[in-house]
Design an enzyme around this catalytic site. Structure first.
Site, PDB file in Angstrom:
ATOM      1  CG  ASP A  26     -22.689 -20.005  32.649  1.00 26.02           C
ATOM      2  OD1 ASP A  26     -22.864 -21.184  33.013  1.00 26.02           O
ATOM      3  OD2 ASP A  26     -23.039 -19.029  33.324  1.00 26.02           O
ATOM      4  CG  HIS A  43     -21.392 -30.493  30.991  1.00 33.34           C
ATOM      5  ND1 HIS A  43     -21.054 -29.171  31.175  1.00 33.34           N
ATOM      6  CD2 HIS A  43     -22.003 -30.888  32.144  1.00 33.34           C
ATOM      7  CE1 HIS A  43     -21.433 -28.776  32.385  1.00 33.34           C
ATOM      8  NE2 HIS A  43     -22.006 -29.802  32.982  1.00 33.34           N
ATOM      9  CG  LEU A 137      -6.311 -20.684  17.610  1.00 32.90           C
ATOM     10  CD1 LEU A 137      -6.501 -19.197  17.884  1.00 32.90           C
ATOM     11  CD2 LEU A 137      -7.670 -21.336  17.312  1.00 32.90           C
TER      12      LEU A 137
END
Length: 257
Positions: A26, A43, A137
């Protein structure tokens, strides 16, 4: 597919380094606004933070990293911002998939992808296939995802698989394999940047016993140092899972940060 047991049924292993980290990224728009830039610039800048966190989690031995890229409620944002996010999403998949594969990172997508353009859906399928054999991962991107949607779709699939199921026969064991993240253990650590303190319809089922860490740092400024701070905080938490502190006294944590 490996099935992971719910933390309400079996107490999971506890270590100082979280096995599974979930993040709400956020603050991108506010980061840009503070610099008198368009919200979409935040962004783009946030992608750099994603790369840093993914690399550091891989380095530290985190097994699963799940990031909330686009919620089912984010369609309410201005159309121009949504359009930019879709283009950024597609461009990011194209540019990052080879890097992920080279670093032994598997990519998974969860959410209702049917609303995305065919080009995005095709790139998602390609990216998942290209990294499917990676073991270092598992990076999961939640896109057009909502926790309530996840539970509802899991219940529908559960009933489709068990058409004669009676209400009193519904159990966690039957439902859990149909959840979007049945392939992963529940998150140990949830991180939300940007100062807000809520989970915003993210992994509602899976966060039942997750430690919740909130920071005022805006996502583009979240780096390796910030991640280490979150892990240090996590390592000091007493994870009881319904037990008492006295019961934990003989079970020290390992792999200290």
């Amino acid at each position: 597919m490996t099935r992971h047991t719910s933390s309400t049924q079996v107490v999971p292993e506890v270590n100082a380094i979280p096995r599974h980290v979930a993040i709400i990224m956020d603050g991108n728009g506010r980061w840009a606004s503070q610099r008198f830039m368009p919200r979409v610039a935040g962004h783009s800048e946030g992608l750099g933070a994603v790369r840093k966190v993914v690399q550091e989690c891989r380095k530290l031995g985190v097994e699963y990293l799940t990031i909330f890229a686009f919620s089912s409620e984010n369609w309410r944002r201005p159309p121009e911002e949504v359009g930019f996010l879709m283009k950024l999403f597609l461009r990011s998949l194209k540019s990052e998939v080879s890097r992920l594969a080279d670093n032994d990172i598997a990519l998974r997508l969860i959410g209702d992808l049917s609303r995305f353009d065919d080009s995005i859906q095709e790139m998602v399928q390609f990216s998942e296939q290209k990294t499917a054999a990676c073991k270092g991962l598992t990076l999961t991107i939640a896109a057009n995802y909502g926790g309530r949607w996840d539970i509802l779709q899991a219940m529908r699939k559960c009933l489709e698989s068990n058409p004669d199921l009676q209400p009193d026969q519904i159990t966690e064991e039957l439902l859990q394999p149909h959840l979007s993240m049945a392939y992963a253990p529940e998150p140990d650590l949830f991180i939300r940047t940007g100062g807000e303190q809520r989970v915003s319809n993210f992994l509602l089922w899976q966060l039942a016993y997750t430690e919740l860490y909130f920071t005022d740092t805006l996502w583009p400024d979240f780096d390796e140092t910030q991640l280490h701070q979150a892990f240090k905080w996590f390592s000091q938490r007493e994870r009881r899972f319904g037990r008492t502190s006295a019961q934990l006294a003989s079970q020290p944590m390992s792999d200290a940060v």
